[in-house]
Design an enzyme around this catalytic site. Sequence first.
Site, PDB file in Angstrom:
ATOM      1  N   ASN A   1       0.870  -1.182   0.000  1.00 54.69           N
ATOM      2  CA  ASN A   1       0.000   0.000   0.000  1.00 54.69           C
ATOM      3  C   ASN A   1       0.904   1.229   0.000  1.00 54.69           C
ATOM      4  O   ASN A   1       1.513   1.540   1.010  1.00 54.69           O
ATOM      5  CB  ASN A   1      -0.895  -0.035   1.248  1.00 54.69           C
ATOM      6  CG  ASN A   1      -1.758   1.215   1.382  1.00 54.69           C
ATOM      7  OD1 ASN A   1      -1.803   2.050   0.474  1.00 54.69           O
ATOM      8  ND2 ASN A   1      -2.435   1.326   2.510  1.00 54.69           N
ATOM      9  N   TRP A   2       0.973   1.880  -1.153  1.00 55.76           N
ATOM     10  CA  TRP A   2       1.886   3.035  -1.262  1.00 55.76           C
ATOM     11  C   TRP A   2       1.327   4.282  -0.580  1.00 55.76           C
ATOM     12  O   TRP A   2       2.020   5.279  -0.470  1.00 55.76           O
ATOM     13  CB  TRP A   2       2.167   3.348  -2.749  1.00 55.76           C
ATOM     14  CG  TRP A   2       3.126   2.410  -3.409  1.00 55.76           C
ATOM     15  CD1 TRP A   2       3.763   1.342  -2.856  1.00 55.76           C
ATOM     16  CD2 TRP A   2       3.581   2.473  -4.773  1.00 55.76           C
ATOM     17  NE1 TRP A   2       4.584   0.730  -3.779  1.00 55.76           N
ATOM     18  CE2 TRP A   2       4.481   1.409  -4.962  1.00 55.76           C
ATOM     19  CE3 TRP A   2       3.307   3.315  -5.849  1.00 55.76           C
ATOM     20  CZ2 TRP A   2       5.118   1.164  -6.191  1.00 55.76           C
ATOM     21  CZ3 TRP A   2       3.929   3.080  -7.071  1.00 55.76           C
ATOM     22  CH2 TRP A   2       4.829   2.018  -7.234  1.00 55.76           C
ATOM     23  N   LYS A   3       0.052   4.248  -0.189  1.00 59.58           N
ATOM     24  CA  LYS A   3      -0.595   5.423   0.417  1.00 59.58           C
ATOM     25  C   LYS A   3      -0.394   6.640  -0.492  1.00 59.58           C
ATOM     26  O   LYS A   3      -0.347   6.475  -1.705  1.00 59.58           O
ATOM     27  CB  LYS A   3      -0.079   5.625   1.845  1.00 59.58           C
ATOM     28  CG  LYS A   3      -0.215   4.327   2.670  1.00 59.58           C
ATOM     29  CD  LYS A   3      -0.033   4.475   4.142  1.00 59.58           C
ATOM     30  CE  LYS A   3      -0.218   3.125   4.825  1.00 59.58           C
ATOM     31  NZ  LYS A   3      -0.144   3.190   6.283  1.00 59.58           N
TER      32      LYS A   3
ATOM     33  N   HIS B   1      -9.455   0.864   4.967  1.00 58.52           N
ATOM     34  CA  HIS B   1      -8.196   1.110   5.668  1.00 58.52           C
ATOM     35  C   HIS B   1      -8.462   2.052   6.841  1.00 58.52           C
ATOM     36  O   HIS B   1      -9.288   2.962   6.742  1.00 58.52           O
ATOM     37  CB  HIS B   1      -7.166   1.721   4.708  1.00 58.52           C
ATOM     38  CG  HIS B   1      -5.792   1.716   5.289  1.00 58.52           C
ATOM     39  ND1 HIS B   1      -5.386   2.646   6.218  1.00 58.52           N
ATOM     40  CD2 HIS B   1      -4.747   0.872   5.111  1.00 58.52           C
ATOM     41  CE1 HIS B   1      -4.130   2.380   6.578  1.00 58.52           C
ATOM     42  NE2 HIS B   1      -3.727   1.305   5.921  1.00 58.52           N
TER      43      HIS B   1
ATOM     44  N   GLU C   1      -6.930   4.508   7.928  1.00 60.44           N
ATOM     45  CA  GLU C   1      -6.742   5.939   7.633  1.00 60.44           C
ATOM     46  C   GLU C   1      -7.989   6.515   6.960  1.00 60.44           C
ATOM     47  O   GLU C   1      -8.339   7.663   7.159  1.00 60.44           O
ATOM     48  CB  GLU C   1      -5.474   6.123   6.768  1.00 60.44           C
ATOM     49  CG  GLU C   1      -4.218   5.898   7.603  1.00 60.44           C
ATOM     50  CD  GLU C   1      -3.021   5.339   6.848  1.00 60.44           C
ATOM     51  OE1 GLU C   1      -2.988   5.403   5.606  1.00 60.44           O
ATOM     52  OE2 GLU C   1      -2.113   4.813   7.527  1.00 60.44           O
TER      53      GLU C   1
ATOM     54  N   GLU D   1      -5.134  -5.063  10.501  1.00 62.02           N
ATOM     55  CA  GLU D   1      -4.119  -4.033  10.711  1.00 62.02           C
ATOM     56  C   GLU D   1      -4.391  -3.331  12.038  1.00 62.02           C
ATOM     57  O   GLU D   1      -5.215  -2.400  12.099  1.00 62.02           O
ATOM     58  CB  GLU D   1      -4.171  -2.999   9.578  1.00 62.02           C
ATOM     59  CG  GLU D   1      -3.868  -3.584   8.211  1.00 62.02           C
ATOM     60  CD  GLU D   1      -3.281  -2.526   7.272  1.00 62.02           C
ATOM     61  OE1 GLU D   1      -2.298  -2.849   6.612  1.00 62.02           O
ATOM     62  OE2 GLU D   1      -3.791  -1.393   7.224  1.00 62.02           O
TER      63      GLU D   1
ATOM     64  N   GLY E   1       2.702   2.214  10.892  1.00 58.94           N
ATOM     65  CA  GLY E   1       3.645   3.325  10.760  1.00 58.94           C
ATOM     66  C   GLY E   1       4.337   3.708  12.057  1.00 58.94           C
ATOM     67  O   GLY E   1       4.987   4.741  12.142  1.00 58.94           O
TER      68      GLY E   1
ATOM     69  N   SER F   1       3.702  -2.173  10.372  1.00 60.62           N
ATOM     70  CA  SER F   1       5.154  -2.201  10.596  1.00 60.62           C
ATOM     71  C   SER F   1       5.785  -3.549  10.241  1.00 60.62           C
ATOM     72  O   SER F   1       6.716  -4.017  10.922  1.00 60.62           O
ATOM     73  CB  SER F   1       5.491  -1.803  12.034  1.00 60.62           C
ATOM     74  OG  SER F   1       5.058  -0.478  12.287  1.00 60.62           O
TER      75      SER F   1
ATOM     76  N   GLY G   1       2.992  -1.240   4.248  1.00 61.77           N
ATOM     77  CA  GLY G   1       2.989   0.192   3.977  1.00 61.77           C
ATOM     78  C   GLY G   1       4.394   0.677   3.664  1.00 61.77           C
ATOM     79  O   GLY G   1       4.891   0.525   2.537  1.00 61.77           O
ATOM     80  N   GLY G   2       5.064   1.243   4.663  1.00 64.02           N
ATOM     81  CA  GLY G   2       6.376   1.870   4.472  1.00 64.02           C
ATOM     82  C   GLY G   2       7.376   1.002   3.712  1.00 64.02           C
ATOM     83  O   GLY G   2       8.063   1.488   2.799  1.00 64.02           O
TER      84      GLY G   2
HETATM   85  P1  13P Z   1       3.169   0.294   7.711  1.00 62.99           P
HETATM   86  O1  13P Z   1       3.689  -1.000   7.113  1.00 62.99           O
HETATM   87  O2  13P Z   1       3.885   1.508   7.223  1.00 62.99           O
HETATM   88  O3  13P Z   1       3.058   0.214   9.202  1.00 62.99           O
HETATM   89  O4  13P Z   1       1.659   0.468   7.156  1.00 62.99           O
HETATM   90  C1  13P Z   1       0.786  -0.589   7.226  1.00 62.99           C
HETATM   91  C2  13P Z   1      -0.417  -0.231   6.452  1.00 62.99           C
HETATM   92  O5  13P Z   1      -1.180   0.655   6.827  1.00 62.99           O
HETATM   93  C3  13P Z   1      -0.660  -0.950   5.191  1.00 62.99           C
HETATM   94  O6  13P Z   1      -1.927  -0.697   4.695  1.00 62.99           O
END
Ligand code: 13P
Length: 253
Positions: free
Chosen positions: A9-11, A96, A98, A168, A174, A214, A235-236
Amino acid sequence: MRKNIIAGNWKMNLDYNEGVSLFSEIVNMVKDERKGDQLVVICPPYIHLNSLAKLGGAEVKIGSQNISDNESGAFTGEISAKMVKSTGAEYVIIGHSERREYFAESDELLAAKTKKALEHHLNPIFCIGETLDERNNGSYYEVLKKQLLHGLFSLTEADFSKITIAYEPIWAIGTGLTATPEQAQDIHAFIRSEIEANYGFNVADDTSILYGGSCNPKNANELFSQKDIDGGLIGGASLKSRDFTDIIRVFNS
Ligand code: 13P
């Protein structure tokens, strides 16, 4: 048989050229290094969907990070399931944390988005997760159960069988804090038991349940070796080709 899936997920990261460049690296590395039959999906911002779907070919599938619950019309700034599908994307992340938090997306709205995705033959990756407070005060099973019930469990069995679930924990996204493999396994087993109670053993056994929060090349192996963890939503670490492909690789080690 449920699939093993690594999804990135590149956000809201990477402009057009940066996205093409990172994605090309990932596709080449996946081609060279993937062992086994994991499904790899990248969910970039909308501007990348069409070009990356063409570049990804059979190696890497594409998903969007959101869709509208509406079919079409005067909804400025929104994107429909039909539009996403027309780019060549095959997946969509729904719910998600967010989006739940910053865009006030309710369980009911997410249920409508899920139905819209399925109508247009997009495969939903449906996210659920608890906050740190809910983890600490012990209400997290109830919270997760409610997210499943209101978001997904009104689907028919045929539709539910197209869903991938991502657990999640919000406190792990994050933050560098990861659920321990035992904590994650405990929740994944709980999710599977809730699916079984609603749809029966076979559907539950066939549902892929991903862990997100993470996740990195160091902790991926232990997380993915748990029996109810079928992959990750990253994510990251999906923004670095080496880290992302290392996660894919450890899956199989
Ligand atoms: P991180 O891997 O950066 O913690 O993010 C997880 C995430 O929200 C994937 O959708």
